[in-house]
Scaffold this active site. Structure first.
Site, mmCIF file in Angstrom:
data_model
loop_
_atom_site.group_PDB
_atom_site.id
_atom_site.type_symbol
_atom_site.label_atom_id
_atom_site.label_comp_id
_atom_site.label_asym_id
_atom_site.label_seq_id
_atom_site.Cartn_x
_atom_site.Cartn_y
_atom_site.Cartn_z
ATOM 1 N NE ARG A 84 6.191 8.713 -6.529
ATOM 2 C CZ ARG A 84 5.666 8.871 -5.316
ATOM 3 N NH1 ARG A 84 4.803 8.005 -4.852
ATOM 4 N NH2 ARG A 84 6.001 9.899 -4.585
ATOM 5 C CD GLU A 141 1.354 13.328 -3.910
ATOM 6 O OE1 GLU A 141 2.473 13.072 -4.370
ATOM 7 O OE2 GLU A 141 1.167 13.641 -2.715
ATOM 8 C CD GLU A 201 -0.354 10.266 -0.146
ATOM 9 O OE1 GLU A 201 0.800 10.651 0.122
ATOM 10 O OE2 GLU A 201 -0.681 9.854 -1.267
#
Ligand code: GAL
Length: 668
Positions: A115, A154, A310
């Protein structure tokens, strides 16, 4: 008194986590909704990594499945934090477009298959990302379940810097904007050194691989430029979302003390600041680091709320050895976040994946399902949040400010410093940990912001400091503030050019002595420090070499080659006082220093217990959190109702191992 949890129906605080329905069947979605209701979940972040399912082939969109998920959630009154999916482009993006792959400093290309594999300046990435965002918000932005927008995930987390030719071009224009002319750039970067003088902007490169140290000012500016580039992409996504839903709060999840992005600059653009926090449960300092993380995030934008976006319920899977939170630790750390102002508790992720790189990362619903003790803890926490009604946005009043800036962090850890083991986090921990032990709540502050609300400020190695920032700190003291300034502060200006003369630059009036040189101490060696009354503590790592001036020397180095040099100096300045600390005092030394200012720095509290206060609507909420496996007797500051047990609390109460109490009393 023993605290027994009770249950109640209303849930006013965000509770939930990342929900990745694309990994599951519609049957599981229905089961998920049932379990979410059981757990009291009221917000889930959906769509973070869904691009490949939303646009399986270029230009072919499928929002039907996501709409069905949102329908199910909406029917169950579970809110959605709808995420743009741009953090993980599908394989077709990279397979089709050569410009998407980011390059490292050696020119090596990153591939897809993980990713965050994109160059933020790639025209094709930008075009395709903008299109999928616009389509997503166009299709689902007005769905009744949507309560929040979550931009990307993020930003910059795995590949913060790309060194491709587009970055070279972008960097040149950014520099032209900052400096106006090549001679000015040469002056600011000090290119007379090592024959680095530029004739044109076209010759400038990103700091690609070099034989030895690159120009520190170039490194610093590349970090500034990269930060701005990421922010620009984020703001483009925000604009696209806003066009459709100007009425819904927008956030993006930060990573606390994450070095590559200047979160002060980012937070200005968000309606809600959010962060991801993964302290290592095995680290004895976990609670401290977590507290510091939350204090920092809360104070990035002091006029908007913040949430934990998170955290893990139990264990992560990306450390070498992933020790879980012990029973009760998740709850204690969750209350720590509430105690420090969070308006919500969200987790990564809702349901543990069956495959992929994070299948062994814990979740709210573990592989073993409803019977798991972790799920029981999740259900208990969700039920308890309902008891904290009224807390929602109650502010936290921090007493002490930590002067902090990202450019300082970038410059401080650049590799040509006298001590390359100087670290921002190390310096922070050194000055802030003793304050945490004194139950002082901290705000992080930009050096140039209004500091008047703080009883004191601390400056852990504020190495890079402009004249204007320094003047603000000096002015704060002059007006009556107290400042603790450590060694290696006020050393260079915004271009990383040394403030000449004795060290300290614009902070010199506050140092009370003249720092003529610095001496990093041999690793592991200590020097003695003698205080006015003859008692001795120790110091390690660093000693400034200073001579007396107008301040009062409270302590001196008392052994080794620099014996006699002032180590701690108190300076009365205007209506305030400054303390200069020229060595890295040990715990005993720091205690002495802060003890001297008890009115400002409080007193050491019960070890292992965190005490914080929030105030709202005429009520005061005192949070007491036990971060250890030992029972503690704690004093309640103001008699009131302990909300989790609905018991009147006064005098002392017992905090079980990892136990928590929230005592609400009348304010005033
Ligand atoms: C975060 C990330 C999540 C997940 C989590 C695991 O950094 O946003 O997607 O990877 O870490 O701890």
């Amino acid at each position: 008194m023993t605290l027994e949890p009770r249950s109640a129906p209303v849930v006013p605080i965000y509770y939930g986590g990342d929900y990745n329905p694309e990994q599951w069947s519609p049957e599981t979605w229905r089961e998920d909704v049932r379990l979410m209701r059981r757990a009291g979940v009221n917000l889930v972040t959906v769509g973070v990594f869904s691009w490949a399912q939303l646009e399986p082939r270029e230009g072919e969109f499928d929002f039907g499945w996501l709409r069905s998920v949102l329908d199910l959630l909406g029917e169950a009154d579970i809110g959605v934090d709808l995420s743009t999916p741009t953090a993980s482009p599908p394989p077709w993006v990279m397979a089709r477009y050569d410009d998407v792959a980011p390059l490292d400093e050696r020119g090596a290309r990153f591939s897809h298959g993980s990713r965050q594999h994109f160059c933020v300046l790639s025209p094709n990435y930008r075009r395709l990302a903008a299109r999928v965002v616009a389509r997503l918000v166009g299709e689902l932005g007005d769905h009744g379940a949507v309560r929040m927008f979550h931009l990307h995930n993020e930003y910059a987390c795995h590949v913060p810097y790309c060194y491709c030719d587009r970055h070279a071009e972008g960097f040149r224009s950014w520099l032209a904007g900052r400096y106006g002319s090549v001679p000015e750039l040469n002056r600011a970067w000090g290119t007379s050194f090592w024959s680095q003088r530029y004739a044109t902007f076209d010759e400038v490169l990103p700091p690609r691989m070099t034989p030895t140290h690159a120009n520190p000012a170039q490194l610093l500016d590349f970090k500034r430029f990269s930060n701005d580039t990421w922010l620009e992409e984020c703001l483009e996504e925000k604009r696209l979302v806003r066009e459709v839903r100007p009425d819904i709060p927008v956030t993006t999840n930060f990573m606390g003390l994450f070095k590559p992005l200047d979160y002060f600059a980012w937070a200005e653009h968000l309606d809600l600041v959010s962060t991801d926090n993964y302290p290592d449960p095995a680290d004895p300092q976990a609670a401290f680091w977590s507290a510091l993380h939350y204090d920092m995030v809360r104070s990035l934008n002091k006029s908007v709320p913040w949430v934990v976006m998170e955290q893990t319920t139990y264990r992560v899977n990306w450390r070498r050895h992933n020790v879980p939170k012990v029973p009760g630790q998740m709850r204690a750390l969750a209350y720590q976040a509430l105690a420090r102002g969070s308006s919500g508790l969200l987790f990564f992720q809702w349901r543990a994946s069956r495959s992929g790189a994070e299948k062994f990362h814990s979740a709210m619903v573990p592989h073993s399902g409803e019977r798991s003790p972790v799920f029981a803890e999740v259900v208990r926490l969700g039920a308890e949040l309902a008891l904290l009604e009224g807390l929602g946005a109650a502010p936290v009043a921090a007493e002490v400010g930590v002067l902090f800036s990202w450019p300082n962090w970038w410059a401080l850890e650049e590799g040509t410093q006298p001590a390359q083991d100087m670290s921002m986090q190390g310096q922070l921990a050194w000055m802030a940990r003793p304050l945490y032990d004194r139950q002082v709540t901290l705000d992080f502050c930009r050096p140039a912001e209004d500091l008047s609300r703080y009883r004191a400020v601390v400056a852990p190695s504020l190495y890079l400091l402009s004249e204007q920032e320094g003047a603000n700190v000096v002015d704060y003291v002059q007006q009556g503030g107290t400042a603790f300034i450590s060694f290696w502060s006020g050393i260079v200006d915004a271009n990383d050019e040394v403030h000449m003369g004795p060290y300290g630059g614009p902070l010199r009036p506050l140092l009370g002595c003249d720092v003529l040189d610095v001496a990093p101490l041999p690793p592991g060696e200590q020097v003695e420090v003698e205080w006015e009354d003859g008692t001795r503590t120790a110091a390690d790592f660093w000693a400034d070499v200073a001579v007396e001036r107008d301040g009062k020397v409270l302590a001196r180095v008392a052994s080794g080659p620099w014996a006699g040099t002032p180590a701690v100096v108190e300076t009365a300045y205007g209506a305030g006082t400054a303390y200069y600390v020229g060595v890295r005092l040990d715990t005993g030394g720091m205690r002495r220093l802060y003890d001297r200012c008890e009115a400002t720095c409080g007193r050491e509290g019960e070890p292992g217990v965190e005490r914080t206060v929030r105030r709202a609507g005429g009520a005061r909420y005192e949070f007491l959190v036990n971060h250890g496996a030992t029972e503690h007797q704690v004093t309640v500051t103001w008699p009131g109702t302990e909300l989790l047990s609905d018991v009147q609390a006064a005098g002392t109460l017992t905090l079980a191992p990892w136990g928590v109490a929230v005592v609400r009393s009348q304010d005033g």
